[in-house]
Design a protein around this motif. Structure first.
Motif, PDB file in Angstrom:
ATOM      1  N   ARG A 185     -21.882  17.545 -10.641  1.00  0.00           N
ATOM      2  CA  ARG A 185     -22.510  17.978 -11.842  1.00  0.00           C
ATOM      3  C   ARG A 185     -23.077  19.501 -11.790  1.00  0.00           C
TER       4      ARG A 185
ATOM      5  N   LEU B 226     -17.215   3.010  -8.167  1.00  0.00           N
ATOM      6  CA  LEU B 226     -18.128   4.148  -7.582  1.00  0.00           C
ATOM      7  C   LEU B 226     -17.465   5.293  -8.097  1.00  0.00           C
ATOM      8  N   VAL B 227     -16.168   5.464  -8.050  1.00  0.00           N
ATOM      9  CA  VAL B 227     -15.684   6.757  -8.675  1.00  0.00           C
ATOM     10  C   VAL B 227     -16.340   6.949  -9.907  1.00  0.00           C
TER      11      VAL B 227
ATOM     12  N   ASP C 178     -14.078   6.197   1.467  1.00  0.00           N
ATOM     13  CA  ASP C 178     -13.088   6.472   0.268  1.00  0.00           C
ATOM     14  C   ASP C 178     -13.321   7.214  -0.968  1.00  0.00           C
ATOM     15  N   VAL C 179     -14.460   6.954  -1.556  1.00  0.00           N
ATOM     16  CA  VAL C 179     -14.700   7.502  -2.598  1.00  0.00           C
ATOM     17  C   VAL C 179     -14.923   9.154  -2.309  1.00  0.00           C
TER      18      VAL C 179
ATOM     19  N   LYS D 211     -28.556   9.267   0.541  1.00  0.00           N
ATOM     20  CA  LYS D 211     -27.521   8.598  -0.460  1.00  0.00           C
ATOM     21  C   LYS D 211     -26.326   9.403  -0.510  1.00  0.00           C
TER      22      LYS D 211
ATOM     23  N   ALA E  72     -15.788   1.892   1.478  1.00  0.00           N
ATOM     24  CA  ALA E  72     -15.727   2.145   0.024  1.00  0.00           C
ATOM     25  C   ALA E  72     -16.065   3.063  -0.157  1.00  0.00           C
ATOM     26  N   VAL E  73     -17.532   3.683   0.543  1.00  0.00           N
ATOM     27  CA  VAL E  73     -18.264   4.887   0.375  1.00  0.00           C
ATOM     28  C   VAL E  73     -17.197   6.108   0.757  1.00  0.00           C
TER      29      VAL E  73
ATOM     30  N   GLU F 243     -25.944   2.284  -3.060  1.00  0.00           N
ATOM     31  CA  GLU F 243     -25.458   3.548  -2.801  1.00  0.00           C
ATOM     32  C   GLU F 243     -25.985   4.577  -4.124  1.00  0.00           C
ATOM     33  N   MET F 244     -25.750   3.951  -5.238  1.00  0.00           N
ATOM     34  CA  MET F 244     -25.997   4.892  -6.435  1.00  0.00           C
ATOM     35  C   MET F 244     -27.481   4.638  -6.933  1.00  0.00           C
TER      36      MET F 244
ATOM     37  N   LEU G 145     -23.289   9.106  -1.859  1.00  0.00           N
ATOM     38  CA  LEU G 145     -22.904   9.266  -3.122  1.00  0.00           C
ATOM     39  C   LEU G 145     -23.560   9.887  -4.251  1.00  0.00           C
ATOM     40  N   VAL G 146     -24.876   9.538  -4.285  1.00  0.00           N
ATOM     41  CA  VAL G 146     -25.713  10.260  -5.392  1.00  0.00           C
ATOM     42  C   VAL G 146     -25.756  11.720  -5.308  1.00  0.00           C
TER      43      VAL G 146
ATOM     44  N   ALA H  48     -20.213   2.840   4.705  1.00  0.00           N
ATOM     45  CA  ALA H  48     -19.107   1.737   4.238  1.00  0.00           C
ATOM     46  C   ALA H  48     -17.973   2.295   3.937  1.00  0.00           C
TER      47      ALA H  48
ATOM     48  N   LEU I  68     -23.550  -3.200  -2.935  1.00  0.00           N
ATOM     49  CA  LEU I  68     -23.331  -1.972  -2.005  1.00  0.00           C
ATOM     50  C   LEU I  68     -23.480  -0.824  -3.261  1.00  0.00           C
TER      51      LEU I  68
ATOM     52  N   VAL J 194     -14.403  -1.961  -6.252  1.00  0.00           N
ATOM     53  CA  VAL J 194     -15.500  -1.401  -5.903  1.00  0.00           C
ATOM     54  C   VAL J 194     -15.287   0.356  -5.829  1.00  0.00           C
ATOM     55  N   VAL J 195     -14.114   0.711  -5.184  1.00  0.00           N
ATOM     56  CA  VAL J 195     -13.934   2.043  -5.020  1.00  0.00           C
ATOM     57  C   VAL J 195     -14.003   2.875  -6.324  1.00  0.00           C
TER      58      VAL J 195
ATOM     59  N   ARG K 119     -36.126  -5.218 -36.751  1.00  0.00           N
ATOM     60  CA  ARG K 119     -35.504  -5.696 -38.130  1.00  0.00           C
ATOM     61  C   ARG K 119     -35.594  -7.162 -38.477  1.00  0.00           C
TER      62      ARG K 119
ATOM     63  N   ARG L 148     -33.064  10.787   1.313  1.00  0.00           N
ATOM     64  CA  ARG L 148     -32.746   9.452   1.087  1.00  0.00           C
ATOM     65  C   ARG L 148     -31.688   8.861   1.655  1.00  0.00           C
TER      66      ARG L 148
ATOM     67  N   LEU M 187     -18.917   6.001 -11.393  1.00  0.00           N
ATOM     68  CA  LEU M 187     -20.265   6.351 -11.546  1.00  0.00           C
ATOM     69  C   LEU M 187     -20.538   7.806 -10.942  1.00  0.00           C
ATOM     70  N   VAL M 188     -19.675   8.085  -9.846  1.00  0.00           N
ATOM     71  CA  VAL M 188     -19.951   9.507  -9.212  1.00  0.00           C
ATOM     72  C   VAL M 188     -19.433  10.301 -10.430  1.00  0.00           C
TER      73      VAL M 188
ATOM     74  N   LEU N  63     -23.160  13.354  -3.765  1.00  0.00           N
ATOM     75  CA  LEU N  63     -21.908  14.001  -4.244  1.00  0.00           C
ATOM     76  C   LEU N  63     -21.927  13.785  -5.901  1.00  0.00           C
ATOM     77  N   ARG N  64     -22.567  12.963  -6.479  1.00  0.00           N
ATOM     78  CA  ARG N  64     -22.556  13.236  -7.891  1.00  0.00           C
ATOM     79  C   ARG N  64     -23.354  14.304  -8.537  1.00  0.00           C
TER      80      ARG N  64
ATOM     81  N   GLN O 267     -11.927  11.247  -1.580  1.00  0.00           N
ATOM     82  CA  GLN O 267     -11.389  11.692  -2.781  1.00  0.00           C
ATOM     83  C   GLN O 267     -11.882  12.836  -3.623  1.00  0.00           C
ATOM     84  N   PHE O 268     -12.837  13.191  -3.239  1.00  0.00           N
ATOM     85  CA  PHE O 268     -13.360  14.352  -3.798  1.00  0.00           C
ATOM     86  C   PHE O 268     -13.387  15.486  -2.926  1.00  0.00           C
TER      87      PHE O 268
END
Lengths: 108, 911
Positions: free
Chosen positions: B699, A102-103, B735-736, B689, B732-733, A79-80, B691-692, B730, A75, A98-99, B135, B687, A105-106, B694-695, B739-740
């Motif tokens: 930034r 991911l946090v 969830d993340v 994605k 987990a995704v 995802e990343m 989370l990408v 997913a 995953l 996993v959460v 070396r 693509r 990494l984000v 979001l990341r 959070q943001f």
């Protein structure tokens, strides 16, 4: 001047071209190594033991013990868009959560 | 030797001569000897000779033959370290470094202490930055061959690169004992400075200082010695001693700004006056130095500033120093200082016009050039303040007096460029260029202005005045790695929808960077031999972050944008124009464009033909010389890479992958730039994605300035909508993401989030447009409302959108940001933009149709005026037709003249 350039200038340019090309060429020339006075190298080298960071090794061992699930790694990879090695590492560093991984990494 | 095919003494001797010839680059002779061995039927399949013959052939550009021979040789003698070594060298020359390392390792299995192989291996390792491996190999070399300088130096460097400073220092110390200063004083000095460098990097300042003192007499680079000492004394807090050294340095060079900073750090002036005294004391010793006059302008204020700047400006105007503005430019951050400068300069001009004096009270008369330079400064001043029309007036006025001053024409071109009049700017720059055709700078400028005006073939012609004969301009500039030119071309191609050509240029720039990185290979050995270790380590560090260069960023930006576009609208083969463009183009225009392309192609073919003929001619003339150059040419052939094919580049199957390739170096080296993360977002969005996205968004949020906020808002809304519409995410995704979300949006729904943004953006068209785009993205049905909002934008005098904003909006509307728009709407919007920027070519209406165009079709033309303005520019490319340009422009602008006058008024009052 326009169009037809001063022949002298041209010559100069050409000369410059070939000269700088020759200089560049010389960089890869073969050169015999100069010998220096032979000394007892053993002594010197003996004193130069290479240090291994013990702390780091302990951390590596600790990480290797963390249990991670294959699905979570996959995953994270998808995802990343990162490599498997990196994904596993992050997951281990976050104790297999996993959460949390991911946090991290984000936020990175 | 573990070879399975030993040679008898005579052949062995010949073989050794092959090796020697290879080392000394006498490839022809080498081949002769190889032939001698191989022609003997007993040795016709001798592996090592075959391999060496292959390697030698490779150096003369015969790569395929080389591979064949080397592989055959290896097959015949698998246990020969020579064959493996040669195969490694061949792979290395082909840039397959990983493969080469494997070959070297195989070679070492058969001859584990072979110095040549170990040395070659070590060089590949440092090249690939496998520092641990490096070396290790260097350690082995030192053990095997302690009698060689390179063994010691290499081992020291490997430790230094791994930040093992103690070992590095000790090795250098031991090695230094064997060196005598009378042999090569410079080399010893460099070695000692490098050693000192290691100490300083380890932050052993005291030790470094002692080391520096001890070896003072042996170090040749005195200036660097002093500078290092000053740095060390400052790091150690020994200010009194440091002051003495810094004073010494100032005596050597009173124009180095760093010395002044250090002097201030030592003297610690407490207020403006004391600070000024520091500089005045230097100025007394060096009355002709610029820096002590210039630097105080940055920190003085009020009357004192006025007095100082007055003195400096008068002095430089009198002497006619054209870059006065460049010197004062840093002061323009402070509006109060700008006002003082403007006041003084206006005073000068008024008095100079009246009585040829700076001030009425002056006794001496100034020459007329003083007035000229004062006006020249004033034009730059107003241009910087974005009062372009005022600046233009002054330049025109000056040109009436002095029509032959290149700087004035160049400045006029610059001002016109800022006003968006690319055709006029080009004409002015061409005029400047024609005044001194031997000036390469102005020639380059002219070429660049031509490209900006979409006239690449004319630019080539201009540039050809300085390129080598017998080589096409494009090829020559590529060989010279002339990146500004390639980037300008890429920009121009991308703008006109020639995506393949744009990508070609971007890839060429990218390849230059790869080449520069590869070029370091030759220096791993060379620098060790020449002992230029400081420079060598600096070079390694530079190469590591080479792609942080702005040229790479610019090329990557264009490439990524083009690839994103190609993802959204895949390229359809045929004619170099996308079908999308064909659709919006009237048939006549299409014909015109096609004709133009055909013309260009024909011209190119003719030029090529001519070039070939000339080459042949010159070939006959100087056969001899050619032979002499044979070696070089052979090598050039070997190095010549495959050319990029625009058609192929534009029709790639995976544009997003390609875009990512350009993005990765940006993420590595330019992570502090907003755009880097914006591109990452845009790629990730396509693509899917989340989370990408979001990341990248986070930034962007950290880095955005006021202007970036507009684009950031669009990204936020797109992200939120994508999250809302997404299925099967997913857990987990999600969830993340949840959070943001509060951090990015508060608790508001996206629609309200956007409404709020629109409410806040009434005073900036850039932000308003971002809001409109978001609104349209959330609800496709609201395109009327979106365009309405744009048209109703309140253009108060303080809120006139910049040329760039308007251009970007028009571009994005043409790319169907709001889908198909009614032609009337597009026309209205363009009219509005033209009222703000009356001179800009992009907003100008197309000229009256000349060919079989019916008048009614005029509206159609407006939707792709870039093409048209390009065409109109073609007609006016020659400077002597300049009057025609302005006539035409006047015609175009007549109906908006009133508005533009109004705007100009606004502009001047506004500032």
């Amino acid at each position: 001047m326009d169009g037809e350039e001063d022949p002298q200038l041209q010559d100069k340019k050409k000369k410059h071209d070939t000269e700088s090309a020759a200089d560049l060429e010389r960089v890869t020339d073969y050169a015999e190594e100069k010998e220096i006075n032979l000394r007892d190298v053993g002594d010197v080298l003996a004193n130069l033991g290479q240090t291994v960071n013990a702390q780091q090794a302990a951390r590596e061992r600790e990480l290797a013990q963390v249990k991670i699930s294959k699905e979570d790694v996959e995953l994270i990879m998808s995802e990343m868009e990162i490599t498997k090695i990196k994904a596993e590492r992050v997951l281990r560093e976050n104790k297999g959560n996993v959460v949390q991984a991911l946090v991290t990494l984000v936020n990175s | 030797m573990p070879t399975s095919q030993p040679l008898p003494p005579k052949e062995k001797n010949l073989f050794n001569r092959i090796l020697k010839c290879y080392e000394q680059k006498q490839y022809r002779n080498g081949l002769k000897f190889a032939k001698q061995i191989l022609s003997n039927p007993k040795f016709s399949e001798h592996g090592e000779t075959l391999a060496m013959k292959g390697l030698t052939l490779n150096c003369t550009g015969k790569k395929e033959e080389a591979y064949e021979l080397v592989k055959r040789g290896l097959k015949n003698d698998l246990k020969s370290h020579v064959c493996w070594h040669v195969y490694g060298l061949l792979q290395r020359s082909d840039k397959k470094y990983d493969e080469a390392i494997k070959c070297y390792r195989n070679a070492l299995r058969w001859d584990k202490d072979n110095l040549h192989i170990l040395r070659d291996l070590s060089m590949l390792q440092v090249h690939m930055r496998d520092l641990e491996g490096y070396r290790e190999t260097r350690y082995k070399l030192l053990q095997l061959k302690p009698g060689q300088r390179a063994s010691w130096i290499g081992y020291a460097i490997s430790n230094h690169l791994l930040k093992d400073y103690t070992v590095a220092f000790k090795v250098l110390e031991e090695f230094g004992k064997t060196q005598q200063s009378q042999d090569a004083p410079y080399e010893l000095g460099e070695l000692l400075l490098y050693q000192n460098n290691v100490l300083r990097e380890a932050e052993n300042y005291q030790e470094a200082l002692n080391h520096l003192e001890e070896n003072k007499s042996k170090i040749v680079d005195k200036q660097f010695w002093l500078e290092t000492k000053a740095d060390l004394l400052l790091s150690l807090g020994k200010e009194t001693e440091a002051e003495k050294i810094i004073t010494d340095l100032l005596y050597r060079n009173p124009e180095n700004h760093r010395y002044y900073q250090q002097l201030e750090a030592v003297l610690k002036p407490e207020n403006e006056e004391e600070r000024l005294q520091v500089y005045e004391s230097v100025a007394r010793v060096f009355p002709k130095a610029d820096s002590p006059q210039l630097l105080p302008l940055t920190f003085t204020t009020g009357e004192k500033f006025k007095q100082l700047v007055d003195k400096l400006m008068r002095h430089q105007l009198k002497r006619g120093v054209p870059p006065l503005y460049t010197s004062l430019k840093p002061l323009y951050k402070d509006p109060a200082k700008v006002k003082v400068i403007e006041g003084l300069m206006e005073g000068y001009i008024e008095n100079l016009e009246k009585s040829s004096k700076f001030a009425e009270s002056d006794t001496t008369d100034e020459p007329p050039t003083t007035l000229l330079w004062a006006r020249f400064y004033m034009a730059q001043h107003f241009d910087a303040l974005k009062q372009h029309e005022k600046a233009l007036n002054i330049i025109e006025q000056s040109l009436e007096h002095t029509p032959t001053l290149i700087e004035l024409h160049a400045m006029k071109a610059k001002i016109l460029k800022h006003l968006g009049d690319t055709a006029g700017a080009m004409a002015s720059m061409d005029e400047a260029q024609s005044l001194d055709t031997a000036d390469r700078f102005i020639n380059c400028k002219c070429a660049s202005y031509m490209i900006r005006n979409g006239m690449i073939s004319e630019a080539e012609e201009t540039a050809s005045k300085f390129t080598r004969e017998n080589v096409s301009v494009e090829e020559y500039l590529r060989e010279m790695q002339c990146m500004w030119y390639e980037i300008e071309c890429a920009t121009s191609y991308a703008k006109s929808g020639q995506y393949g050509n744009a990508l070609k240029k971007c890839h060429e720039v990218d390849r230059h960077f790869t080449e520069i990185i590869e070029d370091q290979f030759d220096f791993h050995q060379y620098c060790m031999r020449k002992m230029t270790l400081r420079a060598y380590v600096k070079m390694l560090k530079l190469e590591d972050s080479l792609r942080s260069h702005s040229f790479y960023f610019q090329a990557a930006r264009i490439a990524i944008q083009v690839y994103l576009h190609l993802h959204d609208e895949p390229y359809k083969a045929g004619g170099g124009v996308t079908n999308d463009q064909d659709a919006t183009m009237s048939s006549a225009e299409l014909k015109k464009l096609r004709n133009k392309q055909r013309r260009q192609e024909r011209k190119k073919a003719a030029a090529e033909e001519k070039r070939k003929q000339e080459q042949e001619k010159s070939g006959k003339r100087s056969r001899q010389q050619q032979q002499k150059n044979q070696k070089n040419e052979d090598e050039a052939d070997a190095k010549k890479d495959v050319e990029f094919d625009p058609e192929k580049l534009a029709s790639v199957a995976d544009p997003l992958e390609q875009a990512t390739k350009f993005l990765v170096p940006l993420q590595l080296h330019c992570s502090k730039r907003f755009d880097t993360h914006l591109f990452a977002f845009q790629i990730a969005e396509r693509r899917g994605k989340l989370l990408v996205m979001l990341r990248s968004l986070l930034r962007c949020d950290e880095l955005a300035d006021a202007g970036d906020r507009a684009e950031l808002h669009v990204c936020k809304v797109r992200f939120a909508k994508k999250v809302r519409d997404a299925n099967g995410v997913a857990s987990a995704v999600s969830d993340v993401i949840s959070q943001f979300m509060p951090k990015l949006f508060g608790d508001v729904e996206i629609e309200n989030f956007n409404l709020k943004f629109l409410e806040e953006s009434k005073k900036s068209l850039l932000h308003l447009f971002a809001g409109c785009r978001s609104m349209h993205h959330l609800d496709n049905g609201r395109k009327e409302q979106a365009t309405d909002m744009l048209l109703r934008y309140d253009d108060g005098p303080d809120n006139i959108p910049t040329l760039q904003t308007c251009e970007a909006i028009l571009d994005s509307l043409k790319q169907k940001e709001f889908g198909e728009l009614a032609e009337a709407t597009m026309l209205q919007i363009r009219e509005k933009f033209r009222a703000w920027h009356p001179r800009a070519c992009v907003f100008a209406a197309a000229p009256e149709p000349v060919e079989e165009e019916p008048v009614l079709n005029g509206i159609d033309e407006h939707s792709n005026e870039t093409q048209e303005s390009g065409d109109s520019a073609v007609k006016t490319s020659k400077p002597h037709r300049k009057s025609e340009v302005s006539d035409q422009k006047n015609n175009n602008n007549n109906h908006s003249a009133e508005t533009s006058a109004l705007i100009e008024n606004h502009c001047s009052h506004g500032d």
